[in-house]
Design a protein around this motif. Structure first.
Motif, short mmCIF file in Angstrom:
data_model
loop_
_atom_site.label_atom_id
_atom_site.label_comp_id
_atom_site.label_asym_id
_atom_site.label_seq_id
_atom_site.Cartn_x
_atom_site.Cartn_y
_atom_site.Cartn_z
N MET A 1 37.79 35.91 63.81
CA MET A 1 37.51 35.77 62.31
C MET A 1 39.37 35.16 61.94
N ARG A 2 40.04 34.05 61.89
CA ARG A 2 41.17 34.12 60.92
C ARG A 2 41.48 34.45 59.35
N SER A 3 42.71 34.96 59.52
CA SER A 3 42.88 35.30 58.78
C SER A 3 42.92 34.77 57.40
N TRP A 4 43.48 34.58 56.41
CA TRP A 4 43.68 33.90 55.35
C TRP A 4 45.30 34.68 54.28
N ALA A 5 46.45 32.90 54.64
CA ALA A 5 47.35 33.02 54.40
C ALA A 5 47.54 33.66 52.45
N VAL A 6 48.45 34.19 52.03
CA VAL A 6 47.60 33.73 50.87
C VAL A 6 50.15 33.67 49.92
N VAL A 7 49.76 32.51 49.18
CA VAL A 7 51.19 32.78 48.75
C VAL A 7 51.32 32.47 47.43
N PRO A 8 52.58 32.03 46.47
CA PRO A 8 52.72 32.27 45.56
C PRO A 8 52.76 30.58 45.21
N ASP A 9 52.22 30.20 44.18
CA ASP A 9 51.96 28.28 44.41
C ASP A 9 52.69 27.92 43.27
N PHE A 10 52.52 28.67 41.26
CA PHE A 10 52.33 27.86 40.57
C PHE A 10 52.27 29.11 39.22
N THR A 11 53.92 29.78 38.95
CA THR A 11 54.09 30.88 38.03
C THR A 11 54.92 30.40 36.79
N HIS A 12 54.06 30.73 35.64
CA HIS A 12 54.21 30.47 34.47
C HIS A 12 54.31 31.81 33.53
N HIS A 13 55.11 32.12 32.57
CA HIS A 13 55.19 33.07 31.97
C HIS A 13 55.55 32.31 30.57
N ALA A 14 53.91 32.53 29.88
CA ALA A 14 54.04 31.70 28.95
C ALA A 14 53.44 32.82 27.58
N HIS A 15 52.65 33.51 28.01
CA HIS A 15 52.02 34.72 26.49
C HIS A 15 52.76 35.67 26.39
N THR A 16 53.29 36.35 24.74
CA THR A 16 53.89 37.67 24.55
C THR A 16 53.21 38.67 25.08
N ALA A 17 52.24 39.11 25.69
CA ALA A 17 51.51 39.72 25.73
C ALA A 17 50.26 39.88 26.90
N SER A 18 50.09 41.26 27.40
CA SER A 18 49.28 41.01 28.83
C SER A 18 48.18 40.09 27.90
N LEU A 19 47.35 39.40 29.73
CA LEU A 19 46.43 38.35 29.97
C LEU A 19 45.12 39.33 29.24
N SER A 20 44.18 38.99 29.24
CA SER A 20 42.53 39.52 28.74
C SER A 20 41.38 38.86 28.95
N ALA A 21 41.92 37.09 29.46
CA ALA A 21 40.90 36.15 30.29
C ALA A 21 41.61 35.54 30.68
N ILE A 22 40.77 35.06 31.38
CA ILE A 22 40.93 33.41 32.65
C ILE A 22 39.31 32.78 32.93
N ALA A 23 39.99 31.34 32.56
CA ALA A 23 38.61 30.92 33.56
C ALA A 23 39.23 29.44 34.37
N VAL A 24 38.26 28.88 34.66
CA VAL A 24 39.02 27.56 35.35
C VAL A 24 37.65 26.97 35.52
N ASN A 25 38.05 25.11 35.61
CA ASN A 25 37.66 24.93 36.04
C ASN A 25 37.97 23.25 36.87
N SER A 26 38.06 22.34 37.33
CA SER A 26 37.68 21.44 38.51
C SER A 26 39.74 21.19 38.16
N ARG A 27 40.02 21.34 37.19
CA ARG A 27 41.76 21.13 37.18
C ARG A 27 42.57 21.71 36.21
#
Length: 347
Positions: A1-27
């Motif tokens: 089974m082939r391995s998956w390569a993981v690379v950074p794609d998009f980074t943004h520093h928006a919050h002034t404190a640590s993140l506590s929750a995250i969610a995603v949809n198709s966009r």
């Protein structure tokens, strides 16, 4: 089974404190923080889309329903319902007397569950827009989650998972671990993966409450766990305080075999939460047949069945407490079904 390569794609520093929750949809990707804000990121354009400022307290939970709505909960006791087309807050309701610790939307979009520090589990009727049922708990629960089919749901209190059956709203079994449980995910409707304040991922059968297998995933405590199925392959993704994100391949037909590592990446950060976003355009490019399975009609059926005009503060007084006539037993007619009936009669 082939391995998956993981690379950074998009980074943004928006919050002034640590993140506590995250969610995603198709966009979109949305992040909640201890700075009391929710930030929106457009993953197609790779830009920050804006911020939502409705809560006064740490944002503790976020969950999308399809492409149309987002629910958020926070330490201010509020649950907010957002329209993701205009990012308008349809309603902000006082859900718990204490903090909202977790929420989960039923796969049908008709119901949502929430738990808080007031030792209650609350059912929200999203069709009629009201609090439908309140169940008192002996202790504060910090996680609640529907199964993929919506036939059962689980709550987590410290190191204990209670499994509830939808039609009876009663506990059918309990899973107990040695360490506090920090995150869980359903692999299938009957297989549950648990991660806690140690380096181990444990897989349990929800029906028998037996441990199917366990494996060491990290060198430090696991903060979040996520799972998905892609082309028949079951994948578990873990994020740890050691800074690593790892992806594991699980063969559910040979569940006793330890999952194999597909790939990993050292983020060099102290991770707190995790979500997985898929580039659907890339998936369609790789698999053109998949485009034919998605239609506007399907997207309409996935939209959250919430009507802005039905959310009133008085509705909370209609909640039933620990009664036998639970909202799960009632048949709820959705606006979508009403619309279809009207169209049929006009023909």
């Amino acid at each position: 089974m082939r391995s998956w390569a993981v690379v950074p794609d998009f980074t943004h520093h928006a919050h002034t404190a640590s993140l506590s929750a995250i969610a995603v949809n198709s966009r979109y990707v949305v992040t909640g923080s201890k700075d009391e804000t929710i930030h929106i990121y457009d993953m197609k354009k790779k830009i920050e889309h804006g911020a939502l400022l409705q809560h006064n307290g740490t944002v503790t939970c976020l969950e999308f329903y399809g492409t149309s709505h987002l629910l958020s909960g926070a330490e201010d006791g509020l649950i907010c319902i957002w329209n993701t087309k205009r990012w308008e807050c349809l309603k902000s309701i006082k859900a718990h007397k204490g903090h909202v610790t977790s929420l989960s939307i039923h796969p049908s979009g008709k119901l949502a569950l929430s738990v808080g520090t007031d030792k209650t589990l609350r059912t929200w009727n999203l069709v009629e827009g009201r609090s439908a049922f309140i169940k008192n708990l002996k202790q504060n629960a910090h996680i609640i989650k529907w199964s993929p089919s919506g036939e059962k749901y689980v709550t987590v209190i410290t190191n204990k998972v209670d499994v509830y059956k939808l039609d009876t709203a009663s506990i059918t079994g309990t899973i107990t671990t040695e360490k506090r449980i920090s995150s869980l995910t359903f692999i299938t409707d009957s297989i549950l993966a648990l991660a806690g304040d140690d380096e181990i991922v444990r897989l349990f059968n929800c029906d028998s409450q037996k441990c199917l297998c366990e494996f060491k995933a990290h060198e430090n405590r696991i903060k979040d766990i996520y799972s998905f199925e892609r082309e028949g392959q079951h994948v578990i993704v873990t994020a740890s305080s050691d800074g690593y994100i790892k992806m594991w391949n699980l063969d559910i037909n040979k569940i006793k075999n330890l999952p194999s590592l597909l790939g990993k990446v050292d983020t060099k950060a102290r991770l707190t939460c995790l979500a997985v976003w898929f580039d659907q355009a890339l998936e369609v490019k790789e698999n053109p047949d998949k485009a034919a399975t998605t239609s506007p009609a399907n997207e309409e059926e996935k939209s959250l069945l919430v009507r802005k005009d039905c959310w009133t503060d008085k509705n909370d007084k209609k909640a039933k407490t620990d009664g036998k006539n639970t909202p799960e037993k009632r048949k709820l007619e959705t606006p979508l079904k009403k619309k279809k009936k009207k169209l049929k009669s006009s023909e």
